[in-house]
Write a protein that holds these residues in place. Structure first.
Motif, mmCIF file in Angstrom:
data_model
loop_
_atom_site.group_PDB
_atom_site.id
_atom_site.type_symbol
_atom_site.label_atom_id
_atom_site.label_comp_id
_atom_site.label_asym_id
_atom_site.label_seq_id
_atom_site.Cartn_x
_atom_site.Cartn_y
_atom_site.Cartn_z
ATOM 1 N N PHE A 10 6.843 24.452 -9.166
ATOM 2 C CA PHE A 10 5.906 24.547 -8.046
ATOM 3 C C PHE A 10 4.618 23.768 -8.377
ATOM 4 N N LYS A 14 6.033 16.905 -7.599
ATOM 5 C CA LYS A 14 7.338 16.342 -7.210
ATOM 6 C C LYS A 14 7.392 15.917 -5.742
ATOM 7 N N THR A 32 13.296 19.771 0.442
ATOM 8 C CA THR A 32 14.183 20.905 0.733
ATOM 9 C C THR A 32 13.442 22.244 0.722
ATOM 10 N N GLY A 33 12.268 22.280 0.094
ATOM 11 C CA GLY A 33 11.446 23.503 0.135
ATOM 12 C C GLY A 33 11.103 23.886 1.566
ATOM 13 N N TYR A 36 13.538 26.360 3.161
ATOM 14 C CA TYR A 36 13.301 27.765 2.786
ATOM 15 C C TYR A 36 12.012 28.281 3.433
ATOM 16 N N ARG A 37 11.031 27.385 3.558
ATOM 17 C CA ARG A 37 9.781 27.774 4.215
ATOM 18 C C ARG A 37 10.013 28.047 5.710
ATOM 19 N N SER A 83 9.968 31.850 -1.475
ATOM 20 C CA SER A 83 10.585 32.049 -2.788
ATOM 21 C C SER A 83 11.384 33.352 -2.814
ATOM 22 N N ALA A 86 14.734 32.699 -0.776
ATOM 23 C CA ALA A 86 15.582 31.738 -1.502
ATOM 24 C C ALA A 86 16.478 32.392 -2.551
ATOM 25 N N ARG A 92 21.245 30.391 0.711
ATOM 26 C CA ARG A 92 21.439 29.097 0.041
ATOM 27 C C ARG A 92 22.718 28.429 0.575
ATOM 28 N N GLY A 111 13.435 19.433 -4.689
ATOM 29 C CA GLY A 111 13.563 20.891 -4.596
ATOM 30 C C GLY A 111 13.692 21.522 -5.960
ATOM 31 N N ARG A 112 14.570 22.523 -6.039
ATOM 32 C CA ARG A 112 14.743 23.248 -7.308
ATOM 33 C C ARG A 112 16.153 23.100 -7.874
ATOM 34 N N ASP A 113 17.126 22.800 -6.977
ATOM 35 C CA ASP A 113 18.532 22.811 -7.400
ATOM 36 C C ASP A 113 19.262 21.554 -6.923
ATOM 37 N N ARG A 162 5.716 32.952 -9.019
ATOM 38 C CA ARG A 162 6.662 32.039 -8.339
ATOM 39 C C ARG A 162 7.556 31.348 -9.370
ATOM 40 N N ASP A 166 11.586 31.692 -9.349
ATOM 41 C CA ASP A 166 12.417 30.493 -9.170
ATOM 42 C C ASP A 166 13.347 30.266 -10.366
ATOM 43 N N ARG A 169 16.110 33.782 -10.840
ATOM 44 C CA ARG A 169 17.035 34.335 -9.837
ATOM 45 C C ARG A 169 18.473 34.014 -10.274
HETATM 46 O O1 DC Z 1 8.873 23.503 -3.139
HETATM 47 P P1 DC Z 1 8.304 24.619 -2.249
HETATM 48 O O2 DC Z 1 7.101 25.313 -2.823
HETATM 49 O O3 DC Z 1 8.074 24.142 -0.859
HETATM 50 O O4 DC Z 1 9.490 25.708 -2.172
HETATM 51 C C1 DC Z 1 9.296 26.981 -1.614
HETATM 52 C C2 DC Z 1 10.316 27.947 -2.209
HETATM 53 O O5 DC Z 1 11.622 27.592 -1.757
HETATM 54 C C3 DC Z 1 10.393 27.956 -3.733
HETATM 55 O O6 DC Z 1 9.600 28.957 -4.314
HETATM 56 C C4 DC Z 1 11.839 28.190 -4.034
HETATM 57 C C5 DC Z 1 12.560 27.760 -2.799
HETATM 58 N N1 DC Z 1 13.346 26.541 -2.971
HETATM 59 C C6 DC Z 1 14.596 26.664 -3.510
HETATM 60 O O7 DC Z 1 14.976 27.770 -3.904
HETATM 61 N N2 DC Z 1 15.417 25.583 -3.612
HETATM 62 C C7 DC Z 1 14.997 24.375 -3.207
HETATM 63 N N3 DC Z 1 15.829 23.329 -3.308
HETATM 64 C C8 DC Z 1 13.698 24.214 -2.677
HETATM 65 C C9 DC Z 1 12.882 25.317 -2.580
#
Ligand code: DC
Length: 212
Positions: A10, A14, A32-33, A36-37, A83, A86, A92, A111-113, A162, A166, A169
């Motif tokens: 976070f 990125k 991609t966040g 989820y937002r 978060s 997610a 997902r 994103g994260r994944d 956060r 993240d 999980r």
């Molecule tokens: O990057 P961000 O802060 O906009 O993302 C918000 C939340 O969404 C983050 O805490 C975890 C989730 N997220 C996710 O699980 N997988 C992603 N590819 C992008 C975001």
């Protein structure tokens, strides 16, 4: 079709980097966040519980591109709910096709994944990180810039929470893909982080092209 996968913590920089790289390589960009937002915003508007996986999944199934550009999605409150939504496996899963369809035409996804789950075959994978104190400073400046009244101490506490959620999980936790290239943006200007990323991407794409 070139796919660049960018994952990271976070407020690591990125998102800014992904936007600039997409422009540089003339590829579409998906933050991609925002998916989820957008789910979080629906849950908030409904007064539903972010821990209610059924309500969150239904929201995720109804996400469309036009929902992703609402300025309110950038707020700290929506990010915290995002978060939480997610963590649900079914949320997902509901967002998977949207992301894979986007990547099918080539693009930069952040994103994260992305490198681990969404696009494991991406041409280039970057993992972006920075020291928590610096990320908190950046996030604080961003939020106060939107007019939010919040202390840096609160931002730091929220950031640690956060990061923990993240990374811990069960479903698609944030982790570094084994073939990702790491960039630590602590102390790096946006320009230097961008230059570092371009150097890596060009080298990887060149090496791939010469193998063909
Ligand atoms: O990057 P961000 O802060 O906009 O993302 C918000 C939340 O969404 C983050 O805490 C975890 C989730 N997220 C996710 O699980 N997988 C992603 N590819 C992008 C975001």
């Amino acid at each position: 079709m070139t796919v660049v996968a960018i994952d990271g913590t976070f407020s690591s920089g990125k998102g800014t980097l992904a936007k600039q790289l997409a422009k540089h390589y003339q590829l579409p960009h998906l933050d991609t966040g925002k998916l989820y937002r957008a789910v979080a915003k629906i849950i908030q508007d409904q007064g539903a519980d972010p821990d209610d996986s059924e309500a969150c999944t239904q929201a995720a199934q109804n996400i469309t591109a036009d929902m992703l550009d609402e300025p309110v999605l950038k707020s700290g409150g929506i990010g915290a709910i995002a978060s939480r939504v997610a963590v649900h496996k079914s949320v997902r899963a509901a967002l998977l096709d949207y992301q894979r369809d986007f990547a099918a035409n080539g693009g930069v996804l952040d994103g994260r994944d992305i490198g681990t789950v969404i696009c494991p075959e991406a041409d280039v994978k970057l993992y972006i990180d920075a020291e928590p104190e610096e990320r908190a400073r950046r996030r604080h400046a961003e939020l106060t810039g939107y007019g939010e009244d919040i202390s840096i101490e609160t931002v730091f506490e929220q950031l640690k929470e956060r990061d923990h959620r993240d990374a811990n999980r069960t479903e698609a936790p944030l982790k570094i893909a084994s073939d990702a290239h790491l960039i630590d943006t602590t102390g790096l200007s946006i320009e230097r982080a961008f230059a570092a990323a371009v150097k890596i991407i060009d080298a990887v794409l060149e090496a791939k092209a010469s193998k063909k």
